[in-house]
Design an enzyme around this catalytic site. Structure first.
Site, PDB file in Angstrom:
ATOM      1  N   GLU A 134      42.500  24.699  69.013  1.00  0.00           N
ATOM      2  CA  GLU A 134      43.165  25.976  68.758  1.00  0.00           C
ATOM      3  C   GLU A 134      42.351  26.929  67.895  1.00  0.00           C
ATOM      4  O   GLU A 134      42.843  27.474  66.892  1.00  0.00           O
ATOM      5  CB  GLU A 134      44.545  25.704  68.134  1.00  0.00           C
ATOM      6  CG  GLU A 134      45.420  24.822  69.031  1.00  0.00           C
ATOM      7  CD  GLU A 134      46.747  24.412  68.418  1.00  0.00           C
ATOM      8  OE1 GLU A 134      47.433  23.562  69.023  1.00  0.00           O
ATOM      9  OE2 GLU A 134      47.097  24.942  67.336  1.00  0.00           O
ATOM     10  N   GLU A 150      48.760  18.302  76.629  1.00  0.00           N
ATOM     11  CA  GLU A 150      49.936  18.182  75.748  1.00  0.00           C
ATOM     12  C   GLU A 150      51.200  18.686  76.436  1.00  0.00           C
ATOM     13  O   GLU A 150      52.034  19.347  75.823  1.00  0.00           O
ATOM     14  CB  GLU A 150      49.717  18.999  74.458  1.00  0.00           C
ATOM     15  CG  GLU A 150      48.477  18.649  73.656  1.00  0.00           C
ATOM     16  CD  GLU A 150      48.417  19.355  72.313  1.00  0.00           C
ATOM     17  OE1 GLU A 150      47.342  19.332  71.696  1.00  0.00           O
ATOM     18  OE2 GLU A 150      49.453  19.921  71.877  1.00  0.00           O
TER      19      GLU A 150
HETATM   20  O1  G3I Z   1      54.451  10.434  59.041  1.00  0.00           O
HETATM   21  C1  G3I Z   1      55.086  11.258  58.089  1.00  0.00           C
HETATM   22  C2  G3I Z   1      56.255  10.489  57.480  1.00  0.00           C
HETATM   23  O2  G3I Z   1      55.746   9.391  56.739  1.00  0.00           O
HETATM   24  C3  G3I Z   1      57.028  11.427  56.576  1.00  0.00           C
HETATM   25  O3  G3I Z   1      58.168  10.740  56.106  1.00  0.00           O
HETATM   26  C4  G3I Z   1      57.477  12.652  57.424  1.00  0.00           C
HETATM   27  C5  G3I Z   1      58.252  13.653  56.613  1.00  0.00           C
HETATM   28  O4  G3I Z   1      57.391  14.455  55.897  1.00  0.00           O
HETATM   29  O5  G3I Z   1      56.313  13.325  57.956  1.00  0.00           O
HETATM   30  C6  G3I Z   1      55.616  12.488  58.838  1.00  0.00           C
HETATM   31  O6  G3I Z   1      54.528  13.178  59.277  1.00  0.00           O
HETATM   32  C7  G3I Z   1      54.834  14.190  60.250  1.00  0.00           C
HETATM   33  C8  G3I Z   1      54.094  13.818  61.549  1.00  0.00           C
HETATM   34  O7  G3I Z   1      54.235  14.892  62.513  1.00  0.00           O
HETATM   35  C9  G3I Z   1      54.619  12.539  62.155  1.00  0.00           C
HETATM   36  O8  G3I Z   1      55.867  12.694  62.674  1.00  0.00           O
HETATM   37  C10 G3I Z   1      54.242  15.494  59.712  1.00  0.00           C
HETATM   38  O9  G3I Z   1      55.022  15.887  58.566  1.00  0.00           O
HETATM   39  C11 G3I Z   1      54.367  16.584  60.782  1.00  0.00           C
HETATM   40  O10 G3I Z   1      53.694  17.762  60.340  1.00  0.00           O
HETATM   41  C12 G3I Z   1      53.647  16.094  62.066  1.00  0.00           C
HETATM   42  O11 G3I Z   1      53.875  17.090  63.051  1.00  0.00           O
HETATM   43  C13 G3I Z   1      52.918  17.023  64.126  1.00  0.00           C
HETATM   44  C14 G3I Z   1      52.248  18.410  64.204  1.00  0.00           C
HETATM   45  O12 G3I Z   1      51.425  18.471  65.400  1.00  0.00           O
HETATM   46  C15 G3I Z   1      51.367  18.671  63.018  1.00  0.00           C
HETATM   47  O13 G3I Z   1      50.326  17.736  62.987  1.00  0.00           O
HETATM   48  C16 G3I Z   1      53.724  16.761  65.398  1.00  0.00           C
HETATM   49  O14 G3I Z   1      54.201  15.412  65.359  1.00  0.00           O
HETATM   50  C17 G3I Z   1      52.844  16.940  66.630  1.00  0.00           C
HETATM   51  O15 G3I Z   1      53.634  16.853  67.805  1.00  0.00           O
HETATM   52  C18 G3I Z   1      52.180  18.317  66.591  1.00  0.00           C
HETATM   53  O16 G3I Z   1      51.289  18.381  67.706  1.00  0.00           O
HETATM   54  C19 G3I Z   1      50.565  19.600  67.894  1.00  0.00           C
HETATM   55  C20 G3I Z   1      49.180  19.232  68.408  1.00  0.00           C
HETATM   56  O17 G3I Z   1      48.529  18.406  67.487  1.00  0.00           O
HETATM   57  C21 G3I Z   1      48.365  20.472  68.668  1.00  0.00           C
HETATM   58  N1  G3I Z   1      49.069  21.387  69.574  1.00  0.00           N
HETATM   59  C22 G3I Z   1      50.451  21.730  69.207  1.00  0.00           C
HETATM   60  C23 G3I Z   1      51.257  20.459  68.950  1.00  0.00           C
HETATM   61  C24 G3I Z   1      52.671  20.819  68.553  1.00  0.00           C
HETATM   62  O18 G3I Z   1      52.691  21.496  67.333  1.00  0.00           O
END
Ligand code: G3I
Length: 358
Positions: A171, A279
């Site tokens: 991105e 994705e």
């Molecule tokens: O694992 C921690 C957990 O231990 C904690 O209790 C919880 C609450 O804070 O957070 C958990 O981590 C979260 C993680 O997802 C796992 O579920 C992060 O806060 C959260 O920010 C993370 O979100 C991911 C996001 O990218 C940011 O990295 C989403 O799952 C994921 O689907 C999303 O994917 C992105 C692609 O990488 C790039 N393109 C867009 C796509 C959607 O945004």
């Protein structure tokens, strides 16, 4: 990897779980020893994996390491897919929350799960402006350049020979398509940070395919043109890049046309690049009518977009951004192929039809 006792204990435990999941996925063929994960059993005929195998394409899902501890989750993944992308746990912020103390445990678990079922893994993502460790923002330009280089060398080096491909840069093009996204990397390292990241990744793992990944440029339009121009100039400069990922986060009633996706894939392929749908998920909230009408519209969208990929020889993989609607980044919608109980939805049949050329 911060090599602690618990990690190796964790790994032994996760292998045991793999076997539990295997038993689920493979219909309970007795319990093997913890040390030797069950060999992947031939997929049953009505699975995405079996249908994709016949087309020679990879069919994948974004996963999190808890799939090792949840039998339905792990079982569905083991049965249906042959390509896994780490949804979160291989991102910089997840690995190196504290500078110099990288934790590869969760990512390693995903890789060992994949290996147990004869699947490949795509690492995601070495450099992205989100999920960056908090300590990165305050670095000076020279320290940031050193930290980025150390990060790519360490992570791609750790998974060297164990991943099929990496999303190296994610991105980096602005949503309006007028230029590069204004990220901390661009602000402090200049536009050259993208090429540098690919060179570092190639050096760290010469065997992994290297991808640029983005959204909003799947069909035609300013962003699609800007992504195309970026890739063409990287290739012209001899930057080691092998493929492009079109994320494909779409709505059942709001998405690029099949024709525009097909022509975009063709021009990207003509640059010599491999194309992935990286994705995919299809929102239904905006679709009017009954639940069945929403699910039918979703099925149609999945089927036709996957069919566009299959019609393009250089489109080598389709990955869905999650497995079940119980765990999706899209709050309040049901964008995936399996419902919250891991039952296959009409969308699953739509993808099967596309894979079978129906
Ligand atoms: O694992 C921690 C957990 O231990 C904690 O209790 C919880 C609450 O804070 O957070 C958990 O981590 C979260 C993680 O997802 C796992 O579920 C992060 O806060 C959260 O920010 C993370 O979100 C991911 C996001 O990218 C940011 O990295 C989403 O799952 C994921 O689907 C999303 O994917 C992105 C692609 O990488 C790039 N393109 C867009 C796509 C959607 O945004």
């Amino acid at each position: 990897m911060t090599v602690t006792k618990s990690a190796s204990r964790g790994r032994r435990a996760s292998l045991a779980v793999i076997c539990v999941v295997a038993a689920t996925a493979c219909g309970g063929r007795g319990s093997p020893t913890a040390a030797t994960p069950l060999p992947p059993s031939p997929p049953t005929t009505d699975t995405l994996r079996a249908a994709a195998q016949a087309t020679g394409r990879r069919i994948g899902a974004a996963v999190q390491s808890r799939l090792l501890n949840e039998a339905r989750y792990g079982g569905t993944v083991a049965r249906e897919f042959n390509y896994l992308t780490a949804e979160y746990e291989m991102k910089w912020g997840a690995i190196e929350a504290t500078r110099g103390a990288s934790d590869f445990g969760p990512g390693d678990n995903i890789v060992s799960f994949a290996r147990s079922y004869g699947m490949d893994v795509k690492g995601h993502a070495l450099l992205w402006h989100q999920s960056v460790p908090a300590w990165v923002g305050g670095l000076s330009p020279s320290d940031l350049r050193a930290a980025v280089a150390a990060h790519i060398r360490e992570v791609a080096g750790h998974y060297r020979g164990r991943v099929h491909a990496w999303d190296v840069v994610n991105e980096a093009v602005s949503d309006d398509g007028l230029g590069l996204r204004d990220t901390v990397f661009r602000q402090k390292l200049g536009d050259g940070y993208i090429a540098e990241a690919f060179r570092l990744a190639r050096e760290a793992d010469p065997g992994a395919l290297l991808f640029y990944n983005d959204y909003g440029g799947e069909g035609s339009g300013a962003k699609s043109n800007r992504v195309y121009d970026l890739l063409r100039s990287l290739i012209a400069d001899g930057v080691p890049i092998d493929g492009v990922g079109l994320q494909m986060h779409v709505s059942a009633n709001g998405r690029p046309s099949d024709g525009s996706i097909a022509s975009n894939m063709q021009r990207l392929a003509s640059l010599g690049l491999i194309v992935h749908i990286s994705e995919m998920d299809v929102k239904v909230n905006g679709v009017g009518g009954s639940i069945d009408q929403k699910l039918d519209a979703q099925k149609a969208a999945y089927k036709s977009i996957v069919a566009v990929c299959l019609a393009q020889p250089r489109c080598e993989a389709v990955t869905f951004w999650g497995v079940s609607d119980a765990h999706t980044w899209i709050a309040g919608d049901t964008p995936l192929l399996f419902d919250a109980q891991y039952a296959a939805k009409p969308a699953h049949a739509g993808v099967l039809d596309a894979l079978r050329g129906r």
